[in-house]
Scaffold this active site. Structure first.
Site, PDB file in Angstrom:
ATOM      1  N   GLU A   1       5.330  38.497 -36.457  1.00  9.47           N
ATOM      2  CA  GLU A   1       6.196  39.649 -36.171  1.00  9.47           C
ATOM      3  C   GLU A   1       5.426  40.948 -35.993  1.00  9.47           C
ATOM      4  O   GLU A   1       5.787  41.808 -35.199  1.00  9.47           O
ATOM      5  CB  GLU A   1       7.234  39.827 -37.288  1.00  9.47           C
ATOM      6  CG  GLU A   1       8.358  38.807 -37.285  1.00  9.47           C
ATOM      7  CD  GLU A   1       8.033  37.515 -38.021  1.00  9.47           C
ATOM      8  OE1 GLU A   1       6.838  37.261 -38.300  1.00  9.47           O
ATOM      9  OE2 GLU A   1       8.971  36.758 -38.315  1.00  9.47           O
TER      10      GLU A   1
ATOM     11  N   ALA B   1      12.784  34.238 -34.075  1.00 12.86           N
ATOM     12  CA  ALA B   1      14.032  34.846 -33.636  1.00 12.86           C
ATOM     13  C   ALA B   1      14.003  34.927 -32.111  1.00 12.86           C
ATOM     14  O   ALA B   1      12.940  34.845 -31.501  1.00 12.86           O
ATOM     15  CB  ALA B   1      14.151  36.240 -34.229  1.00 12.86           C
TER      16      ALA B   1
ATOM     17  N   GLY C   1      10.781  33.795 -37.605  1.00 18.63           N
ATOM     18  CA  GLY C   1      12.027  33.280 -38.164  1.00 18.63           C
ATOM     19  C   GLY C   1      12.011  31.760 -38.282  1.00 18.63           C
ATOM     20  O   GLY C   1      12.742  31.183 -39.090  1.00 18.63           O
TER      21      GLY C   1
ATOM     22  N   GLU D   1      10.301  31.101 -41.450  1.00 17.56           N
ATOM     23  CA  GLU D   1      11.215  31.564 -42.502  1.00 17.56           C
ATOM     24  C   GLU D   1      12.334  30.539 -42.723  1.00 17.56           C
ATOM     25  O   GLU D   1      12.773  30.314 -43.850  1.00 17.56           O
ATOM     26  CB  GLU D   1      11.786  32.939 -42.126  1.00 17.56           C
ATOM     27  CG  GLU D   1      10.724  34.026 -42.173  1.00 17.56           C
ATOM     28  CD  GLU D   1      11.207  35.366 -41.654  1.00 17.56           C
ATOM     29  OE1 GLU D   1      11.669  35.416 -40.495  1.00 17.56           O
ATOM     30  OE2 GLU D   1      11.143  36.359 -42.398  1.00 17.56           O
TER      31      GLU D   1
HETATM   32  N1  3HC Z   1      12.307  34.703 -28.131  1.00 15.98           N
HETATM   33  C1  3HC Z   1      12.662  34.670 -26.835  1.00 15.98           C
HETATM   34  N2  3HC Z   1      11.902  34.136 -25.860  1.00 15.98           N
HETATM   35  C2  3HC Z   1      10.718  33.638 -26.225  1.00 15.98           C
HETATM   36  C3  3HC Z   1      10.279  33.650 -27.564  1.00 15.98           C
HETATM   37  C4  3HC Z   1      11.128  34.206 -28.550  1.00 15.98           C
HETATM   38  N3  3HC Z   1      10.806  34.226 -29.841  1.00 15.98           N
HETATM   39  N4  3HC Z   1       9.061  33.067 -27.617  1.00 15.98           N
HETATM   40  C5  3HC Z   1       8.760  32.705 -26.372  1.00 15.98           C
HETATM   41  N5  3HC Z   1       9.753  33.053 -25.523  1.00 15.98           N
HETATM   42  C6  3HC Z   1       9.818  32.780 -24.089  1.00 15.98           C
HETATM   43  C7  3HC Z   1       8.691  33.448 -23.312  1.00 15.98           C
HETATM   44  O1  3HC Z   1       9.022  34.765 -22.960  1.00 15.98           O
HETATM   45  C8  3HC Z   1       8.557  32.537 -22.113  1.00 15.98           C
HETATM   46  O2  3HC Z   1       9.593  32.877 -21.235  1.00 15.98           O
HETATM   47  P1  3HC Z   1       9.397  32.747 -19.645  1.00 15.98           P
HETATM   48  O3  3HC Z   1       9.056  31.299 -19.416  1.00 15.98           O
HETATM   49  O4  3HC Z   1      10.710  33.180 -19.107  1.00 15.98           O
HETATM   50  O5  3HC Z   1       8.260  33.673 -19.310  1.00 15.98           O
HETATM   51  C9  3HC Z   1       8.865  31.163 -22.690  1.00 15.98           C
HETATM   52  O6  3HC Z   1       9.593  31.399 -23.904  1.00 15.98           O
HETATM   53  C10 3HC Z   1       7.650  30.327 -23.006  1.00 15.98           C
HETATM   54  O7  3HC Z   1       6.763  31.089 -23.820  1.00 15.98           O
HETATM   55  P2  3HC Z   1       5.187  31.105 -23.578  1.00 15.98           P
HETATM   56  O8  3HC Z   1       4.887  31.230 -22.146  1.00 15.98           O
HETATM   57  O9  3HC Z   1       4.648  32.141 -24.496  1.00 15.98           O
HETATM   58  O10 3HC Z   1       4.800  29.641 -24.071  1.00 15.98           O
HETATM   59  P3  3HC Z   1       3.508  29.120 -24.817  1.00 15.98           P
HETATM   60  O11 3HC Z   1       3.674  27.676 -24.961  1.00 15.98           O
HETATM   61  O12 3HC Z   1       2.274  29.697 -24.185  1.00 15.98           O
HETATM   62  O13 3HC Z   1       3.573  29.781 -26.284  1.00 15.98           O
HETATM   63  C11 3HC Z   1       4.590  30.413 -28.366  1.00 15.98           C
HETATM   64  C12 3HC Z   1       4.574  29.431 -27.163  1.00 15.98           C
HETATM   65  C13 3HC Z   1       3.311  30.295 -29.166  1.00 15.98           C
HETATM   66  C14 3HC Z   1       5.779  30.068 -29.197  1.00 15.98           C
HETATM   67  C15 3HC Z   1       4.701  31.860 -27.820  1.00 15.98           C
HETATM   68  O14 3HC Z   1       5.759  31.928 -26.917  1.00 15.98           O
HETATM   69  C16 3HC Z   1       4.961  32.902 -28.869  1.00 15.98           C
HETATM   70  O15 3HC Z   1       4.039  33.336 -29.530  1.00 15.98           O
HETATM   71  N6  3HC Z   1       6.227  33.342 -29.006  1.00 15.98           N
HETATM   72  C17 3HC Z   1       6.594  34.407 -29.897  1.00 15.98           C
HETATM   73  C18 3HC Z   1       6.662  33.958 -31.307  1.00 15.98           C
HETATM   74  C19 3HC Z   1       7.107  35.086 -32.180  1.00 15.98           C
HETATM   75  O16 3HC Z   1       6.641  36.200 -32.071  1.00 15.98           O
HETATM   76  N7  3HC Z   1       8.020  34.800 -33.114  1.00 15.98           N
HETATM   77  C20 3HC Z   1       8.520  35.786 -34.000  1.00 15.98           C
HETATM   78  C21 3HC Z   1       9.723  36.404 -33.403  1.00 15.98           C
HETATM   79  S1  3HC Z   1      10.316  37.753 -34.355  1.00 15.98           S
HETATM   80  C22 3HC Z   1      11.143  37.039 -35.627  1.00 15.98           C
HETATM   81  O17 3HC Z   1      11.154  35.855 -35.756  1.00 15.98           O
HETATM   82  C23 3HC Z   1      11.841  37.983 -36.527  1.00 15.98           C
HETATM   83  C24 3HC Z   1      12.293  37.316 -37.791  1.00 15.98           C
HETATM   84  O18 3HC Z   1      11.342  37.554 -38.784  1.00 15.98           O
HETATM   85  C25 3HC Z   1      13.599  37.810 -38.237  1.00 15.98           C
END
Ligand code: 3HC
Ligand code: NAI
Length: 699
Positions: free
Chosen positions: A125, A63, A102, A105
């Site tokens: 998450e 998400a 997500g 998912e």
């Molecule tokens: N939403 C918004 N922005 C995000 C994001 C997300 N899910 N994931 C990463 N970003 C942004 C980062 O803040 C960063 O922004 P910046 O360049 O402005 O600082 C940019 O994207 C690049 O991210 P990273 O520097 O972390 O890049 P990496 O290549 O090192 O890592 C990754 C990539 C493994 C995808 C890592 O970003 C990550 O773990 N992201 C989060 C994943 C996550 O937690 N997903 C679950 C979200 S909650 C959800 O999905 C709820 C659902 O169940 C309904």
């Protein structure tokens, strides 16, 4: 406006591609695009099957976290997922990079999943204080079984594609992403393969022992004390098993998700997620500043810190040469490193043959000639200015031009150390935390003359070795240890005034720290601080309060865990701190001698005085520009001092309490103590006067 999701035709297969860099997060526009492109693919008679993939470096990483806390805009992810499940044409999710949250998912909505071998899947998450809220807790246990689902969802850890295939999450590993997925879809179409809808059946749900949920609840309660999210994750998976239908389970997942979304823990953990990325950005470095290449590392001193620091580099394949004065010290240090690696291998962290591989990257020496060509040298000898300056003068002579000369000092003046060289622009602090191979923080400390390239190099180095690097300015103790000082002082004063060490430690532990200040002192060794204090006492400001209680304990031969006693008592082979009547007596006597009338001290006062001491000093550190942003302090405390992550660090916590309320208490403590340390930071007064918090801080 163009959509971030496109539909391409590859023969009879429609490829739906998400184009929302950098990580294809599921923003409102992406959700809408996914729904629209699917409808188009279904309506197009030439398209017989569908592939869903991400463009750029990854599949969908989840998400859009930036949308959390704002009103949800349609379509919601669950309805998009439902539409894909109901597609009359087979849908294949094609995974590369990471399919997270997500994203995974959404992949579960597809009838089949293929992935390239180097990709990862996960439901992270929980790390954001949430649970998978788009059916992940209901679909994953159906495809992979309850145990795997609980492991993945409560840890949030990623699983490599080949392992995901074994677990049933992925159907096939492909070499070439889009061609492989298209070929897979063509085959499904040709064979008239069934459309497998995960939510349509119970899958592996009934294979689990019902006792598993209580086991995980107990495990998680220990591992993540006071943290809501993992408990809700377990409840949601349990609902998948116990609910009478998929829809009912999904409904329960939504309720548990909504509860977390409302929780301050979620806000704190997301603050830390973005904070980790924010601290890498150094606003005053010229754009395009390049880090120097780090191919070879040298370390001076193979003690507690030098050995641990070396392991970080060996772990990622970078060779390290370690210098000591004497062979015996090298043998001892290398013996400890080997033992550490062997223990990790025994615990299954990596295969046994990795021990030799990693040891093979470490070279011992007693000669500085052997390190002349290193790209960076990190000094980790005793904390003595004279010795450090002597070593830096030598490094100045032997190291190749342009090498970064770093010190692991935990308190000393970086500029004074740099003054021992003719190249202060190459000198910088790289402050690791003990145990250096485990703790995630790297507190880099810039000297007055550290060059942008030197700064960029150590910031990048942090990332390379899996640390979170924060940049601090140069002052006694930098960010972390400078703040720790007033925190510890308050803890000792509270004991003088009426509390017992175990009261303080209990309150701090219950707040979520791994341990309280007294158990921490006992673990680190009380003699170290004692020696520093004896030195400081020579110039102690007149009238400034000083508690000699800790000194008396050391003078009794109680140096902490290593002597079996410190503030607490330790039984042979047991690291559990036990309150000691001897200490209780000592405290009473000490207070009487100091003319202090002991009183009842409430838990609330303990918490406020310890934590607000951190906050007030943190604000002064910000004012002085030692920390760039409040979040740099929060990250320092969470990753260097085990401040509970679900509280977001001291500055975030102060905002959560209300900075005006925190200020009122700081003023109160100042008034009753008269201590300079409690003088409210001007920054806090200014922010409160403007109705703001640390979150609004700008320079
Ligand atoms: N939403 C918004 N922005 C995000 C994001 C997300 N899910 N994931 C990463 N970003 C942004 C980062 O803040 C960063 O922004 P910046 O360049 O402005 O600082 C940019 O994207 C690049 O991210 P990273 O520097 O972390 O890049 P990496 O290549 O090192 O890592 C990754 C990539 C493994 C995808 C890592 O970003 C990550 O773990 N992201 C989060 C994943 C996550 O937690 N997903 C679950 C979200 S909650 C959800 O999905 C709820 C659902 O169940 C309904
Ligand atoms: P230590 O006493 O365990 O190790 C110091 C090592 O340096 C010893 O092995 C010693 O033989 C070696 N040494 C001394 N003089 C030397 C010389 N001239 N040439 C080569 N080697 C020499 O000390 P520790 O704990 O590793 O601390 C090292 C530095 O790290 C200090 O500056 C300390 O303040 C800092 N630090 C310590 C932390 C801790 O928790 N121990 C945490 C963060 C920083």
């Amino acid at each position: 406006m163009s959509s971030p999701v496109v539909l391409e035709k590859h023969g009879s297969i429609g490829v739906i591609l998400v184009q929302n860099p950098p990580v294809n997060a599921l923003s409102q526009a992406v959700r809408q695009g996914l729904a629209d492109r699917l409808a188009e693919a279904i309506a197009d008679d030439d398209i017989k099957g569908v592939v869903l993939a991400g463009d750029g470096r990854t599949f969908i990483a989840g998400a859009d976290i930036r949308e959390f806390g704002k009103p949800m805009q349609a379509p919601d992810l669950n309805s998009v997922i439902r539409a894909y499940e109901e597609s009359p044409k087979p849908v294949v999710a094609a995974i590369h990079g990471t399919a997270l949250g997500g994203g995974l998912e959404t992949a579960f909505a597809a009838h089949y999943r293929v992935a390239v071998a180097k990709s990862f899947v996960g439901l992270p998450e929980v790390k954001l204080g949430l649970l998978p809220g788009a059916g992940g807790t209901q679909r994953l246990p159906r495809v992979a079984g309850v145990k795997t689902a609980l492991d993945m969802i409560t840890s949030g850890d990623m699983v490599p594609a080949p392992k995901a295939r074994e677990a049933g999450i992925v159907d096939e590993i492909v070499d070439d992403l889009i061609p492989g997925a298209v070929a897979f879809a063509e085959k499904l179409v040709a064979e008239g393969a069934p459309l497998k809808v995960i939510s349509a059946g119970r899958g592996k749900l009934d294979e689990a022992d019902p006792a598993i949920f209580d086991e995980y609840r107990a495990q998680v309660a220990k591992k993540a004390r006071g943290v809501l999210a993992p408990q809700n994750c377990i409840a949601a998976v349990e609902a998948a098993v116990k609910a009478s239908s998929f829809e009912d389970g999904l409904k329960r997942e939504r309720e548990l998700f909504a509860e977390l979304m409302e929780s301050p823990q979620r806000a704190a953990q997301i603050h830390i997620f973005f904070g980790e990325r924010e601290v890498a950005k150094i606003p005053d470095l010229p754009k395009g500043t390049e880090a120097k290449k780090i191919g070879k590392v040298a370390i001076i001193g193979c003690g507690t810190m030098g050995g641990g620091i070396a392991m970080n580099f060996a772990n990622v394949g970078i060779p390290v040469t370690i210098v000591e004065n004497e062979q015996a010290a090298l043998d001892r240090g290398f013996g400890i490193i080997r033992k550490n690696y062997e223990n990790s291998a025994k615990r299954g962290r990596f295969p046994m043959d990795e021990v030799e591989k990693r040891m093979g990257r470490l070279t011992p020496t007693t000669s500085y000639d052997d390190i002349a060509d290193a790209d960076i040298v990190i000094e980790a000898v005793f904390e003595e200015m004279g010795l450090k300056k002597e070593i830096f003068a030598k490094l100045d002579q032997v190291m190749k031009p342009g090498a970064v000369l770093a010190t692991n000092t935990s308190t000393l003046d970086i500029d004074e150390i740099a003054s021992a060289t003719k190249r202060p622009e190459d000198v910088i602090g790289t402050h690791f935390f003990s145990p250096a191979n485990v703790m995630r923080l790297l507190e880099n400390v810039r000297g007055e003359k550290s060059s942008p390239e030197t700064i960029q190099t150590v910031m990048d180095m942090g990332k390379k070795i899996g640390k979170v690097a924060v940049l601090a300015g140069n002052c006694h103790g930098f960010i972390g240890n400078r703040m720790l000082h007033p925190y510890r002082r308050q803890a000792e004063f509270l004991v003088e005034e009426g509390a017992q060490p175990e009261d303080i430690d209990r309150v701090i532990y219950d707040f979520g720290f791994a341990m309280g200040p007294f158990a921490m002192g006992d673990l680190a060794g009380l003699d170290v601080g004692y020696r520093v204090r004896q030195h400081q006492l020579k110039t102690w400001p007149q009238g400034k309060r000083y508690s000699s209680l800790g000194d008396k304990i050391v003078e009794m031969g109680r140096h902490g865990q290593k002597t079996g006693a410190g503030w607490f008592l330790y039984e042979e082979g047991d690291r559990t701190p036990k309150p000691d009547p001897v200490i209780k007596e000592l405290i009473e006597k000490h207070a009487a001698e100091a003319g202090l009338k002991r009183r009842a001290v409430s838990d609330e006062e303990i918490l406020e005085r310890c934590i607000y001491a951190l906050v007030n000093e943190g604000a002064k550190i910000l004012e002085e520009g030692i920390a760039i942003r409040p979040v740099d302090i929060d990250i320092t405390y969470v990753y260097g001092y085990a401040f509970p992550k679900h509280r977001g660090g001291p500055m975030h916590y102060a905002d959560h309490v209300g900075l005006d309320k925190v200020l009122a208490r700081i003023r109160h403590f100042h008034e009753i103590s008269g201590e300079d340390e409690w003088k409210p930071a001007k920054l806090i007064e200014d922010l409160v006067a403007q109705g703001k918090g640390f979150k609004d801080f700008t320079r």
